[in-house]
Design an enzyme around this catalytic site. Structure first.
Site, PDB file in Angstrom:
ATOM      1  CG  PHE A  18      -1.877  -1.201   1.191  1.00 59.95           C
ATOM      2  CD1 PHE A  18      -2.915  -1.340   0.296  1.00 59.95           C
ATOM      3  CD2 PHE A  18      -1.635  -2.225   2.095  1.00 59.95           C
ATOM      4  CE1 PHE A  18      -3.713  -2.475   0.303  1.00 59.95           C
ATOM      5  CE2 PHE A  18      -2.423  -3.363   2.104  1.00 59.95           C
ATOM      6  CZ  PHE A  18      -3.465  -3.490   1.208  1.00 59.95           C
ATOM      7  CD  GLU A  89       3.331  -7.563  -6.175  1.00 61.47           C
ATOM      8  OE1 GLU A  89       4.175  -7.848  -5.279  1.00 61.47           O
ATOM      9  OE2 GLU A  89       2.346  -6.851  -5.949  1.00 61.47           O
ATOM     10  CD  GLN A  91       7.215  -8.970  -3.908  1.00 60.27           C
ATOM     11  OE1 GLN A  91       7.712  -8.036  -4.526  1.00 60.27           O
ATOM     12  NE2 GLN A  91       5.897  -9.095  -3.748  1.00 60.27           N
TER      13      GLN A  91
END
Length: 195
Positions: A18, A89, A91
């Site tokens: 967020f 994303e 990771q």
């Protein structure tokens, strides 16, 4: 910030959930498209929260993306006309992602990656620390702590409204129902014996 005389470099956008990482990645990709540059966006197949073929920010912004299962699959989709390679994303990708990103930058592409720099325990997440180390530009974003309103650099995982234990699984794809941003002081990670 982007005055680089030679083509090819790495940009990392990181932070807690967020904090606006995907939104920033989408913004940078759109800016390149306005400049008539060719961009392609990738995402891991595991990230299907909002869409299987788009990168979607929590506030609803989206851009088309190619879902891939393994880092090296990215090479199959790269053409010489590309200028910018974006990966969201990051990771969640396997250990080869560092090499893939290096190779792409060395071939002259602007590579933009976005991802969590810490897991829900507050520890370095996946290959993001290595990518931060080799990047020319690192942007670390913060959210707002959902508990106290301070700047949030961590991601709190909640299970049935309670903080997840330290030894719970690292990867659990979710959104607001299972994660919230927290500051250093409000971030809680009990051990299972504490529960």
């Amino acid at each position: 910030m982007y005055l680089i005389n030679q083509n090819g470099w790495i940009e990392v956008i990181c932070g807690s959930m967020f904090s606006g990482k995907s939104e920033e990645l989408i913004r940078r990709v759109r800016r390149t498209q306005f400049a008539k540059q060719h961009a392609i966006v990738f995402k891991p197949c595991i990230d299907n929260r909002y869409s299987e073929e788009d990168v979607v920010s929590h506030n609803g912004l989206k851009v088309k993306a190619v879902p891939v299962s393994a880092s090296k699959d990215i090479f199959e989709h790269i053409t010489e006309e590309m200028d910018v390679i974006a990966i969201d994303e990051v990771q969640f990708f396997d250990g080869d992602i560092v090499e893939v990103v290096q190779v792409l930058a060395n071939r002259g592409y602007r590579v933009i990656v976005a991802g969590l720099d810490q897991d829900f325990r507050g520890l370095p997440f996946g290959q993001v620390p290595q990518l931060m180390a080799i990047a020319e530009h690192v942007t670390k974003l913060q959210a707002v702590c959902s508990a106290c309103g301070s700047p949030a650099s961590r991601t709190q995982r909640l299970i049935d409204g309670e903080p997840a234990a330290f030894d719970d699984p690292i990867i659990l794809v979710g959104a607001s129902e299972s994660y919230e941003p927290r500051c250093r002081h409000c971030h809680v990670v009990p051990t299972n014996k504490d529960k």
